[in-house]
Design a protein around this motif. Structure first.
Motif, short mmCIF file in Angstrom:
data_model
loop_
_atom_site.label_atom_id
_atom_site.label_comp_id
_atom_site.label_asym_id
_atom_site.label_seq_id
_atom_site.Cartn_x
_atom_site.Cartn_y
_atom_site.Cartn_z
N ALA A 69 -13.73 6.53 4.75
CA ALA A 69 -14.56 6.21 3.59
C ALA A 69 -14.53 4.73 3.22
O ALA A 69 -15.43 4.25 2.52
N ALA A 70 -13.50 3.99 3.66
CA ALA A 70 -13.36 2.57 3.33
C ALA A 70 -13.49 2.37 1.82
O ALA A 70 -12.93 3.13 1.04
N ALA A 71 -14.27 1.37 1.39
CA ALA A 71 -14.38 1.06 -0.04
C ALA A 71 -15.42 1.90 -0.75
O ALA A 71 -15.59 1.78 -1.96
N GLY A 72 -16.12 2.76 -0.01
CA GLY A 72 -17.03 3.71 -0.65
C GLY A 72 -18.50 3.40 -0.56
O GLY A 72 -19.31 4.06 -1.22
N THR A 73 -18.90 2.43 0.27
CA THR A 73 -20.31 2.06 0.35
C THR A 73 -21.18 3.26 0.71
O THR A 73 -22.11 3.61 -0.01
N THR A 74 -20.88 3.91 1.85
CA THR A 74 -21.70 5.05 2.27
C THR A 74 -21.37 6.32 1.50
O THR A 74 -22.27 7.06 1.08
N VAL A 75 -20.08 6.58 1.30
CA VAL A 75 -19.72 7.85 0.66
C VAL A 75 -20.22 7.91 -0.78
O VAL A 75 -20.45 9.00 -1.32
N SER A 76 -20.45 6.76 -1.41
CA SER A 76 -21.02 6.79 -2.75
C SER A 76 -22.44 7.36 -2.71
O SER A 76 -22.83 8.13 -3.59
N GLU A 89 -9.47 7.97 3.41
CA GLU A 89 -9.29 6.58 3.84
C GLU A 89 -7.80 6.27 3.84
O GLU A 89 -7.10 6.62 2.90
N PHE A 90 -7.33 5.62 4.92
CA PHE A 90 -5.88 5.43 5.05
C PHE A 90 -5.40 4.07 4.56
O PHE A 90 -4.20 3.88 4.34
N ALA A 91 -6.29 3.09 4.37
CA ALA A 91 -5.88 1.74 3.98
C ALA A 91 -5.86 1.61 2.46
O ALA A 91 -6.89 1.83 1.81
N LEU A 98 -12.52 2.33 -3.72
CA LEU A 98 -13.04 3.70 -3.66
C LEU A 98 -12.76 4.46 -4.95
O LEU A 98 -13.61 5.22 -5.44
N LEU A 99 -11.60 4.24 -5.52
CA LEU A 99 -11.25 4.89 -6.79
C LEU A 99 -12.20 4.44 -7.90
O LEU A 99 -12.60 5.24 -8.75
N ASP A 100 -12.57 3.15 -7.89
CA ASP A 100 -13.51 2.66 -8.89
C ASP A 100 -14.87 3.34 -8.72
O ASP A 100 -15.52 3.71 -9.71
N VAL A 101 -15.31 3.49 -7.48
CA VAL A 101 -16.58 4.16 -7.21
C VAL A 101 -16.54 5.61 -7.70
O VAL A 101 -17.51 6.12 -8.27
N ALA A 102 -15.40 6.26 -7.50
CA ALA A 102 -15.27 7.68 -7.86
C ALA A 102 -15.22 7.90 -9.37
O ALA A 102 -15.51 9.00 -9.84
N GLU A 104 -17.17 7.07 -11.59
CA GLU A 104 -18.49 7.42 -12.13
C GLU A 104 -19.15 8.57 -11.38
O GLU A 104 -20.33 8.85 -11.59
N ARG A 105 -18.39 9.23 -10.50
CA ARG A 105 -18.93 10.33 -9.71
C ARG A 105 -17.94 11.49 -9.72
O ARG A 105 -16.94 11.46 -9.01
N ASP A 106 -18.26 12.51 -10.49
CA ASP A 106 -17.29 13.60 -10.66
C ASP A 106 -17.23 14.52 -9.45
O ASP A 106 -16.39 15.40 -9.39
N ARG A 107 -18.11 14.31 -8.46
CA ARG A 107 -18.07 15.13 -7.24
C ARG A 107 -17.35 14.42 -6.09
O ARG A 107 -17.23 14.99 -5.00
N LEU A 108 -16.87 13.21 -6.32
CA LEU A 108 -16.24 12.42 -5.27
C LEU A 108 -14.73 12.40 -5.45
O LEU A 108 -14.23 12.00 -6.50
N PHE A 109 -14.00 12.82 -4.41
CA PHE A 109 -12.55 12.96 -4.48
C PHE A 109 -11.89 12.08 -3.41
O PHE A 109 -11.81 12.48 -2.23
N PRO A 110 -11.40 10.89 -3.77
CA PRO A 110 -10.75 10.02 -2.79
C PRO A 110 -9.38 10.57 -2.38
O PRO A 110 -8.62 11.09 -3.21
N LEU A 111 -9.06 10.39 -1.10
CA LEU A 111 -7.78 10.83 -0.56
C LEU A 111 -7.19 9.69 0.27
O LEU A 111 -7.79 9.29 1.29
N LEU A 112 -6.07 9.17 -0.15
CA LEU A 112 -5.37 8.12 0.61
C LEU A 112 -4.58 8.82 1.72
O LEU A 112 -3.39 9.13 1.57
N LYS A 113 -5.28 9.08 2.82
CA LYS A 113 -4.69 9.83 3.93
C LYS A 113 -5.23 9.27 5.25
O LYS A 113 -6.21 8.53 5.28
N ASP A 114 -4.58 9.65 6.34
CA ASP A 114 -4.98 9.25 7.68
C ASP A 114 -5.75 10.40 8.32
O ASP A 114 -5.21 11.51 8.46
N ALA A 115 -7.00 10.16 8.71
CA ALA A 115 -7.84 11.22 9.28
C ALA A 115 -7.29 11.76 10.59
O ALA A 115 -7.69 12.85 11.02
N ARG A 116 -6.36 11.04 11.20
CA ARG A 116 -5.73 11.54 12.42
C ARG A 116 -4.68 12.61 12.12
O ARG A 116 -4.19 13.27 13.05
N ASN A 117 -4.35 12.77 10.85
CA ASN A 117 -3.33 13.75 10.45
C ASN A 117 -3.88 14.67 9.37
O ASN A 117 -3.46 14.62 8.20
#
Length: 210
Positions: A69-76, A89-91, A98-102, A104-117
């Motif tokens: 998701a990176a900083a949220g450009t597309t996922v927003s 997003e792992f970084a 991404l948290l700032d983007v979320a 204002e969006r109650d359907r967006l749930f950021p996860l600080l995780k590694d997609a490989r795991n």
């Protein structure tokens, strides 16, 4: 040209016609007086897939798992027209944005995780209708296979393959063939298309689980 999902339209914003979704601005993108904001396909692999006319299978309202998701450009934009949207997003630095983007969006749930795991977020993510993957790492097919467990049987994988992340020296088309071949171990490939002129040496893939 395939139909766009409900909630994605081609609109004239600032004298330029292109894709747009309706929601709060997230990264300084042009907007109009009705709250629509331009979705630039040169800044978004999924946007490029839609602009190119690929049949993503998205209708609007789907539950989505977004990998990379990176900083949220597309996922927003995705969260503007989808249902619950889990953004992995792992970084840590881009996750702050991404948290700032979320906020204002109650359907967006950021996860600080590694997609490989995916086992590290399996307790959070519900079954999804679509996985959107834009992960710039070696082993992109393996990431998609590892996350297949979240995808409903009739769901779709919408994946952007970055050739240079797999092998910076190899011919991109050979890299794409290798990635798609590995991906075929768990997915049926429905469509593949280069994402030029929007993104160099990228391949868009639409697939469904086998």
């Amino acid at each position: 040209m395939s139909e766009l999902p409900v909630g994605v339209e081609r609109r004239d914003i600032g004298g330029e016609t292109g894709l747009a979704t309706q929601g709060p601005p997230a990264y300084g993108e042009p907007t109009d007086e009705e709250g629509w904001r331009r979705w630039n396909p040169r800044r978004s692999k999924l946007g490029a897939m839609l602009a190119s006319g690929m049949d993503t299978g998205l209708a609007g309202g789907e539950t989505v798992l977004y990998l990379g998701a990176a900083a949220g450009t597309t996922v927003s934009h995705v969260a503007d027209f989808s249902g619950p949207t889990y953004a992995v997003e792992f970084a840590p630095r881009p996750v702050r944005d991404l948290l700032d983007v979320a906020e204002e969006r109650d359907r967006l749930f950021p996860l600080l995780k590694d997609a490989r795991n995916p086992e590290t977020y399996a307790h959070v993510v519900e079954p999804v209708d679509a996985i959107v993957q834009d992960v710039a790492t070696r082993g992109q097919a393996e990431v998609a296979l590892a996350n297949r467990e979240f995808l409903r049987d009739d769901g779709r994988l919408l994946m952007a393959v970055k050739a240079r992340s797999e092998d910076v020296t190899a011919d991109p088309e050979a890299v794409f063939d290798d990635v798609v071949g590995t991906l075929s171990e768990g997915y049926e490939i429905l469509e593949r298309e280069r994402l030029e002129p929007y993104h160099t040496d990228h391949l868009g893939v639409v697939a469904r689980p086998r």
